[in-house]
Design an enzyme around this catalytic site. Structure first.
Site, PDB file in Angstrom:
ATOM      1  CB  CYS A   1       3.580  14.729  -8.803  1.00 53.39           C
ATOM      2  SG  CYS A   1       2.169  15.319  -9.793  1.00 53.39           S
TER       3      CYS A   1
ATOM      4  CB  CYS B   1       3.403  18.828  -9.037  1.00 52.33           C
ATOM      5  SG  CYS B   1       4.470  18.188 -10.359  1.00 52.33           S
TER       6      CYS B   1
ATOM      7  CB  CYS C   1       3.935  14.085 -13.683  1.00 55.54           C
ATOM      8  SG  CYS C   1       4.839  14.890 -12.332  1.00 55.54           S
TER       9      CYS C   1
ATOM     10  CB  CYS D   1       1.127  18.444 -12.481  1.00 54.75           C
ATOM     11  SG  CYS D   1       1.989  17.038 -13.221  1.00 54.75           S
TER      12      CYS D   1
ATOM     13  CG  HIS E   1      -1.867  -1.193   1.206  1.00 63.23           C
ATOM     14  ND1 HIS E   1      -2.407  -1.729   2.362  1.00 63.23           N
ATOM     15  CD2 HIS E   1      -2.337  -1.970   0.189  1.00 63.23           C
ATOM     16  CE1 HIS E   1      -3.169  -2.771   2.056  1.00 63.23           C
ATOM     17  NE2 HIS E   1      -3.137  -2.936   0.749  1.00 63.23           N
TER      18      HIS E   1
END
Length: 291
Positions: free
Chosen positions: A154, A178, A157, A181, A146
């Protein structure tokens, strides 16, 4: 030596008073007959370290979140779509649960000790706290099914970011975004609802079927898919040993043929170390990791 009784219904064993299978497991472990031990671990290790589990009434993480945030669905804090819209919710959780304050348990160190002996094949864990790494288990031998809180990325990306910087932002009630992004918040590399499990979960699962001659299942009730499908991969000739507060009769591969040690995993692991006469070597290993 321990004694065991056998439950004819599930063919499991609990630590109460004498059986040859239990003695044989200790003998094989002590003599080094197992060369590729694979370990599956869960919340029992983390709760022994003081970290709340997810679902326990009153003390579980979901119960805490429900009370503190008034959340009808506390699992929302791990929903990727909600994280995009309201990252402060999860960042508040990071501020509250400081994983750096917790320390590995005896069971964590035991798995690291197996690696130093050259007999650890792989450790699949459901836990996200990263205590395995601090107990001397290498990243190469560890599969965090997990994800874990020791890395950041990010979610759009997948660019890596400094987890320490993310934690500093969280402590100061700031959001880390980010730089590639637009408006995408950075998160620890843990698996949110809506994300795929890491590739290594699927890539390394073949180790269970192809290499393992012993499987240790420690501190997990194996209720969550797809992690609970892993025991099925062990060959029938592989010795399975369950160390848990309750038997795992809902997993056919385990209920069909397993050695069951009932109780707290740290207490039982400590007895296994004693029976194998590994106490000095184990204590030396633990001291070297902690120094």
């Amino acid at each position: 030596m321990w004694n065991f009784t056998r439950c004819k219904a599930c063919r499991s064993f609990s630590v109460v008073n004498g059986c040859s299978e239990g003695r044989e497991f200790i003998h094989n472990l002590k003599q080094g007959y197992y060369k590729q031990i694979s370990v599956l671990t869960g919340a029992g290790l983390s709760t022994n370290a003081g970290i709340p589990d997810y679902r326990s009434p009153d003390t579980g993480l979901y119960s805490i979140l429900e009370k503190e945030y008034g959340m009808k669905s506390p699992t929302d804090i791990f929903q990727l779509s909600i994280f995009y819209r309201n990252p402060q919710l999860f960042y508040g959780y990071l501020k509250k649960i400081n994983f750096d304050m917790f320390h590995p348990t005896l069971s964590h160190y035991f798995i690291g000790f197996l690696e130093t002996k050259g007999i650890l094949c792989v450790n699949f864990t459901q836990n996200i706290d990263g205590l395995e790494l601090r107990a001397g288990i290498s990243r190469e031998k560890l599969v965090t099914a997990h994800g874990d809180v020791t890395r950041a990325h990010c979610p759009s990306c997948d660019k890596e970011y400094d987890i320490e910087e993310l934690k500093r932002k969280a402590m100061n009630d700031q959001i880390m975004y980010c730089d590639t992004c637009p408006d995408v918040p950075i998160k620890p590399r843990i698996v949110f609802f809506g994300e795929m499990l890491p590739d290594e979960f699927h890539e390394k699962s073949s180790l269970l079927s192809e290499k393992s001659d012993c499987g240790l299942i420690i501190g997990t009730s194996l209720q969550v898919a797809p992690f609970n499908s892993l025991p099925i991969l062990f060959p029938t000739i592989t010795q399975l040993v369950v160390i848990n507060n309750e038997p795992l009769d809902h997993i056919p591969r385990i209920s069909a043929s397993s050695l069951y040690y009932k109780g707290n995993c740290d207490s039982i692991v400590q007895e296994i170390i004693k029976e194998c006469e590994w106490e000095k070597d184990f204590n030396d290993f633990r001291a070297s990791i902690d120094s």
